[in-house]
Design an enzyme around this catalytic site. Sequence first.
Site, PDB file in Angstrom:
ATOM      1  N   HIS A  99       0.859  -1.202   0.000  1.00  0.00           N
ATOM      2  CA  HIS A  99       0.000   0.000   0.000  1.00  0.00           C
ATOM      3  C   HIS A  99       0.890   1.245   0.000  1.00  0.00           C
ATOM      4  O   HIS A  99       1.916   1.278   0.688  1.00  0.00           O
ATOM      5  CB  HIS A  99      -0.933  -0.005   1.219  1.00  0.00           C
ATOM      6  N   GLU A 168      -3.770   1.710  -7.626  1.00  0.00           N
ATOM      7  CA  GLU A 168      -4.150   2.836  -6.771  1.00  0.00           C
ATOM      8  C   GLU A 168      -3.221   4.023  -7.028  1.00  0.00           C
ATOM      9  O   GLU A 168      -2.151   4.115  -6.409  1.00  0.00           O
ATOM     10  CB  GLU A 168      -4.031   2.437  -5.303  1.00  0.00           C
TER      11      GLU A 168
HETATM   12  C1  PEP Z   1      -6.964   2.995   0.096  1.00  0.00           C
HETATM   13  O1  PEP Z   1      -6.611   3.259   1.226  1.00  0.00           O
HETATM   14  O2  PEP Z   1      -6.453   2.039  -0.484  1.00  0.00           O
HETATM   15  C2  PEP Z   1      -7.974   3.823  -0.547  1.00  0.00           C
HETATM   16  C3  PEP Z   1      -8.348   3.538  -1.762  1.00  0.00           C
HETATM   17  O3  PEP Z   1      -8.479   4.852   0.196  1.00  0.00           O
HETATM   18  P1  PEP Z   1      -9.655   5.877  -0.218  1.00  0.00           P
HETATM   19  O4  PEP Z   1     -10.769   5.066  -0.812  1.00  0.00           O
HETATM   20  O5  PEP Z   1     -10.033   6.527   1.056  1.00  0.00           O
HETATM   21  O6  PEP Z   1      -9.074   6.807  -1.224  1.00  0.00           O
END
Ligand code: PEP
Length: 250
Positions: A99, A168
């Site tokens: 992450h 992400e």
């Molecule tokens: C995450 O922590 O992986 C994430 C996607 O957070 P958020 O949805 O709050 O942006």
Amino acid sequence: MTNKYIYFIANWKMYGDLKSVNSLNKVINFTKKYKKKKFKLIYCPPYTLLESFYKKIKRTKIELGGQNCHFEPSSGPYTGSISPTMLKKTGAKHVILGHSENRNEGETEQQINKKINSSVKCGLKVILCIGETLVQKKKKKTKQILLRQIIKGLYKIKNLNNITIAYEPVWSIGTGVVPSNHELEKNIKTIRNILKKNIKFKRPKVLYGGSVNIKNIRNLARIKDIDGFLIGGASQNAKKFIDIVKKTII
Ligand code: PEP
């Protein structure tokens, strides 16, 4: 969206207490009501809540995951850490690794690779997070970053079917900003190509994560070739989480 199972991973980060376990009641009822629909919910609460969550969900379709783990498979002198074996013993079947909030605190590609290796060997399914920062995006380095994170993270990993990729973009996490559909489709395609060409991973599951909420989900759900979503902030509220799932699958 495809006709496959759609995954919704709830990353609770460092939030929640014992009372929050009750919020699962609504979600459990929802899964019962829509049991014929093709979706999977995976909750990743903080370590302190894993066992309580497990008690609540063990006879349901909801699965449990950790948010990180150490690369040492079983036990050792690592203060403050938890091993893949320990995670498994709580009832967890999954673990989020790489992450950006952990990469940002100094977690290296090599450590991530070792964590993936031990987790898979211990029988956990790994959700590997990858994504570029805003600076990297502006310098047009997205493809290069995705390539590096995939190749280094999955170096010598066998049994790739236990790996799910969560794309992400760092600039999207917790910011309320999401990539355009065009950009997201392009980057998901890049990820699939890298996985296929560079590591012979032919049918990977690729999720999107970053500020998914009840307002943008309908639009995000239109994107081709996404297997689901990793949801941070919005997943801590049962109603919002259910709405996101509903708007995607119904
Ligand atoms: C995450 O922590 O992986 C994430 C996607 O957070 P958020 O949805 O709050 O942006």
